[in-house]
Design a protein around this motif. Structure first.
Motif, PDB file in Angstrom:
ATOM      1  N   SER A 231       0.843  -1.116   0.130  1.00 20.34           N
ATOM      2  CA  SER A 231      -0.016  -0.012   0.027  1.00 20.34           C
ATOM      3  C   SER A 231       0.834   1.243   0.120  1.00 20.34           C
ATOM      4  O   SER A 231       0.530   2.183  -0.524  1.00 20.34           O
ATOM      5  CB  SER A 231      -0.960  -0.064   1.036  1.00 20.34           C
ATOM      6  OG  SER A 231      -1.739   0.992   1.274  1.00 20.34           O
ATOM      7  N   ALA A 240      -4.767   0.198  -0.384  1.00 23.54           N
ATOM      8  CA  ALA A 240      -4.876   0.767   0.830  1.00 23.54           C
ATOM      9  C   ALA A 240      -6.363   0.294   1.442  1.00 23.54           C
ATOM     10  O   ALA A 240      -6.396  -0.251   2.508  1.00 23.54           O
ATOM     11  CB  ALA A 240      -4.901   2.274   1.130  1.00 23.54           C
ATOM     12  N   ASP A 243      -5.832  -3.461   2.406  1.00 24.57           N
ATOM     13  CA  ASP A 243      -5.085  -3.503   3.355  1.00 24.57           C
ATOM     14  C   ASP A 243      -5.709  -3.201   4.903  1.00 24.57           C
ATOM     15  O   ASP A 243      -5.636  -4.212   5.861  1.00 24.57           O
ATOM     16  CB  ASP A 243      -3.833  -2.702   3.217  1.00 24.57           C
ATOM     17  CG  ASP A 243      -2.913  -2.379   4.625  1.00 24.57           C
ATOM     18  OD1 ASP A 243      -2.540  -3.533   5.394  1.00 24.57           O
ATOM     19  OD2 ASP A 243      -2.531  -1.320   4.832  1.00 24.57           O
TER      20      ASP A 243
END
Length: 412
Positions: A231, A240, A243
């Motif tokens: 990320s 992101a 994640d």
């Protein structure tokens, strides 16, 4: 207890578990559960027990309790992990995928519609509907506690373990208390439950090799460590997003309610979604059946940065469930070998008694305390419990009747 005996009813009749089915059967069974299983993870375990243990006989009572105890140990949504394992047991890898999709997608679809503006839960009728669904959970969890207590705490030592674990959960609130209760139950089982003749538990034929299990565990840890790095290096919001939701699912014990503060910090504080929308979505998640982790679908749809909408919902949904499913896949190939050891059998008797204590505590808080507010609520919940236990009414009918009662009481 000997061999793969199964408690077919609360009255104690036994019969053999039925032969394995296929992904289609698994999908149909879990679609029914995904459309009718209201009340959160503890209630889901009660629905699973009624539909898959008692009625369909996919697994015996002891094997089911062992699975519940295992999934309570692991991070992630325990009820979804149990459902995934049952789908794997019944229909192989495709059965596991069918179980997860059928149980999760109905609630995810409803929450996506809610995020897109199709909410129908406003006003007194909507409030009464949500309250009626909470009363369903009281009846379902009470039925599960009653039935599992009769099967898993039939003697004084295991009843004592259950009561001790109630105290542990009461004084050590949250997921740490539940994990401590199961650990203590296992230790007390080794001490108190070895006097009985050792019996061979029913063999749970999970169609997955140890090598595949080790690969699943390796992938779990690689993603946990690698996604933050990926990320940061890529700078892409989609990475992101995956994640953030993967870490939320990987690091949380105790299910959907416990993950709430992590998700709030991850998506509200950076400004991906505002606080009012976050809370509205969480409220809607209480009104739909299925796992509370489906709240991730609402967040993925409603947040501002792209990818959002249906694509964002798919990313968040897969990411938050993936770690828990990888962990249970990694653990299952080693489960039968562990369950066949005499000390492990004694420990599992104690752990299963601890599960009964945890369920009994959850029946009071949060299930009872959030639903039963006056004598009328108590009457509705009691009628639902009697319909389930005495008249053996199908749970989906009890859901409809109790939800309708909630609406009626709100409009009176």
């Amino acid at each position: 207890m000997s061999g793969p005996s199964f408690r077919a009813s609360d009255a104690g009749d036994t019969s053999q578990p039925v032969a394995a089915g296929g992904p289609g059967e698994v999908f149909r069974a879990f679609l029914k559960l995904g459309l009718t299983s209201f009340g959160g993870p503890i209630a889901h375990l009660g629905y699973f027990r009624d539909e898959l243990v008692l009625r369909r006989r996919w697994i015996d009572e002891t094997g089911y309790a062992d699975l519940v105890a295992l999934c309570q140990f692991l991070p992630g949504p325990a009820s979804s992990q149990v459902g995934f394992a049952l789908g794997l047991l019944r229909g192989g890898p495709l059965g596991a995928l069918a179980a997860w999709c059928a149980f999760t997608l109905p609630s995810a679809a409803l929450l996506i519609l809610f995020a897109l503006g199709a909410s129908a839960f406003g006003g007194p009728a909507g409030t009464g509907l949500i309250h009626g669904l909470k009363l369903v959970a009281v009846a379902v969890v009470a039925q599960a506690v009653w039935g599992m207590a009769r099967s898993l705490t039939p003697d004084k030592p295991r009843a004592a373990i259950a009561l001790i674990c109630v105290l542990v959960v009461v004084f050590a609130v949250g997921a740490p208390g539940q994990i401590a209760a199961i650990l203590l139950g296992g230790l007390l089982g080794v001490w108190l439950c070895r006097v009985r003749p050792v019996a061979s538990p029913s063999y749970l034929a999970f169609p997955i090799t140890r090598r595949a299990g080790l690969l699943s565990l390796t992938l779990f840890f690689l993603l946990l460590a690698g996604l933050p790095l990926l990320s940061a290096m890529s700078g892409r919001h989609g990475v992101a997003l995956f994640d953030v939701f993967y870490r939320a699912g990987a690091l949380v014990f105790g299910g959907g309610h416990v993950v709430l503060p992590l998700l709030e910090a991850a998506v509200v504080q950076p400004g991906w979604i505002d606080a009012d929308a976050f809370l509205a979505g969480y409220g809607a998640a209480q009104a739909v059946p299925g796992p509370l982790f489906s709240f991730a679908a609402f967040l993925g749809t409603a947040m501002t940065p792209w990818p959002n909408g249906v694509i964002g919902a798919a990313i968040c949904l897969v990411a938050i469930f993936a770690p828990g499913l990888l962990l249970v896949t990694g653990a299952l190939p080693f489960w039968n070998a562990l369950r066949n050891r005499p000390l492990a059998q004694a420990a599992m008797r104690g752990a299963n008694a601890a599960v009964v204590g945890i369920l009994a505590t959850a029946l009071y808080d949060p299930v009872w305390t959030s639903a039963v507010q006056n004598p009328r609520d108590f009457a509705v919940a009691l009628i639902g419990f009697a319909l389930l236990t005495v008249w053996k009414t199908p749970p989906w009918i009890v859901v409809l009747l109790t939800a309708a009662s909630g609406v009626g009481l709100a409009l009176v």
